[in-house]
Design an enzyme around this catalytic site. Structure first.
Site, mmCIF file in Angstrom:
data_model
loop_
_atom_site.group_PDB
_atom_site.id
_atom_site.type_symbol
_atom_site.label_atom_id
_atom_site.label_comp_id
_atom_site.label_asym_id
_atom_site.label_seq_id
_atom_site.Cartn_x
_atom_site.Cartn_y
_atom_site.Cartn_z
ATOM 1 N N HIS A 15 -17.259 -2.616 -20.493
ATOM 2 C CA HIS A 15 -16.439 -3.724 -19.993
ATOM 3 C C HIS A 15 -16.899 -5.021 -20.653
ATOM 4 C CE1 HIS A 15 -15.545 -1.026 -16.371
ATOM 5 N NE2 HIS A 15 -14.506 -1.044 -17.184
ATOM 6 N N GLU B 88 -19.219 -7.853 -19.125
ATOM 7 C CA GLU B 88 -20.479 -7.486 -18.470
ATOM 8 C C GLU B 88 -21.640 -7.591 -19.456
ATOM 9 O OE1 GLU B 88 -19.540 -3.687 -16.621
ATOM 10 O OE2 GLU B 88 -17.796 -4.554 -15.639
ATOM 11 N N ARG C 11 -11.971 -7.784 -19.594
ATOM 12 C CA ARG C 11 -12.604 -6.519 -19.198
ATOM 13 C C ARG C 11 -12.311 -5.366 -20.168
ATOM 14 N NH1 ARG C 11 -13.952 -3.384 -14.433
ATOM 15 N NH2 ARG C 11 -12.895 -1.379 -14.336
ATOM 16 N N HIS D 246 -23.401 -1.177 -16.363
ATOM 17 C CA HIS D 246 -22.298 -2.070 -15.978
ATOM 18 C C HIS D 246 -22.872 -3.188 -15.119
ATOM 19 C CE1 HIS D 246 -18.600 0.355 -17.045
ATOM 20 N NE2 HIS D 246 -19.532 1.275 -17.204
ATOM 21 N N GLU E 88 -24.935 -0.327 -11.877
ATOM 22 C CA GLU E 88 -24.366 -1.670 -11.706
ATOM 23 C C GLU E 88 -25.551 -2.621 -11.582
ATOM 24 O OE1 GLU E 88 -21.254 -2.480 -11.954
ATOM 25 O OE2 GLU E 88 -20.090 -0.668 -11.500
HETATM 26 O O1 0X9 Z 1 -14.839 0.125 -11.939
HETATM 27 C C1 0X9 Z 1 -15.678 0.483 -12.780
HETATM 28 O O2 0X9 Z 1 -15.364 0.970 -13.847
HETATM 29 C C2 0X9 Z 1 -17.168 0.309 -12.473
HETATM 30 N N1 0X9 Z 1 -17.403 -0.970 -11.859
HETATM 31 S S1 0X9 Z 1 -17.242 -2.345 -12.726
HETATM 32 O O3 0X9 Z 1 -17.347 -3.471 -11.825
HETATM 33 N N2 0X9 Z 1 -18.447 -2.457 -13.733
HETATM 34 O O4 0X9 Z 1 -16.022 -2.301 -13.446
HETATM 35 C C3 0X9 Z 1 -17.615 1.369 -11.522
HETATM 36 C C4 0X9 Z 1 -17.406 2.761 -11.947
HETATM 37 C C5 0X9 Z 1 -17.881 3.675 -10.885
HETATM 38 N N3 0X9 Z 1 -17.247 4.951 -11.009
HETATM 39 C C6 0X9 Z 1 -17.903 6.001 -11.446
HETATM 40 N N4 0X9 Z 1 -19.151 5.911 -11.628
HETATM 41 N N5 0X9 Z 1 -17.262 7.095 -11.699
HETATM 42 ZN ZN ZN Z 2 -18.090 -2.286 -15.732
#
Ligand code: 0X9
Ligand code: ZN
Length: 327
Positions: A70, A73, A125, A217, A292
């Site tokens: 993303h 980030e 993003r 992320h 995260e």
């Molecule tokens: O939404 C996303 O892609 C991730 N959060 S972000 O705020 N960095 O965009 C989280 C992904 C979580 N899902 C899995 N781990 N499958």
């Molecule tokens: Zn992300």
């Protein structure tokens, strides 16, 4: 010399130059590999850190780390290059770790988006592709689309973390969007993006060695365990969670920063076509996690550069813990 510091966020070109400097300066440890090219034609470069085969002459088990999927980030890419610097520039202090493990680190999965977040829209993003031609809309809809894009500027790009070919495009639970103008657009098809395709091809070619998949992320301070596409947990969930809990224990010891461990869909929200689900479900990498990083929302994606080093130090502690646990 080179000019990488962790006092500010770096542009993609600086990051690539740093990787190339390391490969030149430490040729017995570091190798830069171009795994493909972005939509806009930028080389996608990763670094492989290895001190050679094990005693039996076989490739060692490897840890994969990617970041910068993303665009906005930035902290993830900064932490990834910090980890690279520790492993390569301090390789003699980490001889034991490098004896047991190879490292494959891709600091910027999405260089077009990353650069656009520096030069265009700081909160971008997605990737920067345009799939308008792929849609079989009427001339009228195409015209409307054209002006929407032009006025609004949000319809370019695909969410790379919805573009992987595992339960791709399952939108029922809100895990992704099929609307090109949406932030979580899954793309016209799985692996429509050259960036996700290049990464997946490299991982598949090396999957027999890759034991851990980590994708960096931000934000919210979580160590997420699959799955994202369903609320059902994998059969080995408790094993993955217990390893993750030991890792966050090491993270917290450094500066007291608290992280949560839990299943992705529950702890955060459902996501289909995410990279960790694909790494586990398709590539068969048992220990697949999404991290995260900082913070919990005070600065969010705009984490001040003064937090790069503390974030990197604590995450490096967690990553080392994982490396020791799975070998
Ligand atoms: O939404 C996303 O892609 C991730 N959060 S972000 O705020 N960095 O965009 C989280 C992904 C979580 N899902 C899995 N781990 N499958
Ligand atoms: Zn992300």
């Amino acid at each position: 010399g080179h000019s990488m510091t962790w006092k500010r966020y770096h542009r993609y070109g600086e990051i690539v130059k740093y990787l190339e400097y390391l490969a030149l300066r430490y040729p017995s440890v570091a190798e830069v590999i171009t795994i493909g090219h972005s939509y806009e034609g930028q080389p996608i470069k990763m670094i492989k850190i290895s001190t050679g085969t094990n005693k039996g002459g076989e490739a060692k088990p490897a840890i994969w780390i990617d970041a910068g999927m993303h665009a906005r980030e930035w902290i993830g890419s900064a932490v990834a290059t910090y980890i690279v610097s520790q492993l390569v520039e301090k390789n003699s202090s980490y001889a034991k770790l490098l004896d047991n493990t190879d490292w494959m680190i891709l600091p910027v999965v999405n260089p077009d988006g990353y650069e656009f977040s520096h030069t265009g829209d700081r909160l971008w993003r997605k990737t920067r592709s345009n799939h308008a031609e792929d849609q079989d809309d009427s001339r009228f809809l195409q015209l409307v689309n054209h002006y929407t894009r032009w006025l609004w500027g949000k319809c370019e790009g695909v969410d790379p973390n919805r573009n992987f070919d595992y339960h791709w495009g399952e939108v029922e639970a809100g895990g992704a969007s099929l609307d090109p103008c949406h932030e979580t657009y899954a793309g016209p098809r799985a692996f429509s993006e050259p960036e996700t395709k290049a990464m997946a091809d490299y991982i598949l070619a090396n999957k027999q060695n890759i034991r851990v998949y980590l994708t960096l992320h931000s934000y919210s301070q979580m160590w997420l365990v699959p799955w994202g596409y369903t609320y059902t947990k994998p059969l080995d969930y408790s094993e993955l969670a217990s390893v993750a809990k030991k890792a966050i224990g090491a993270v917290t010891k450094i500066h007291g920063t608290n992280y949560q461990v839990g299943p992705s869909a529950d702890l955060l929200y459902p996501t289909s076509g995410a990279s960790d689900d694909w790494a586990k479900g398709v590539a068969g990498i048992k220990y697949a996690y999404t991290l995260e990083l900082r913070d919990r929302g005070r600065y969010g994606f705009l984490l001040p550069a003064s937090q790069i080093v503390p974030t990197a130090r604590e995450i490096w502690a967690g990553v080392k813990t994982i490396a020791r646990l799975v070998n």
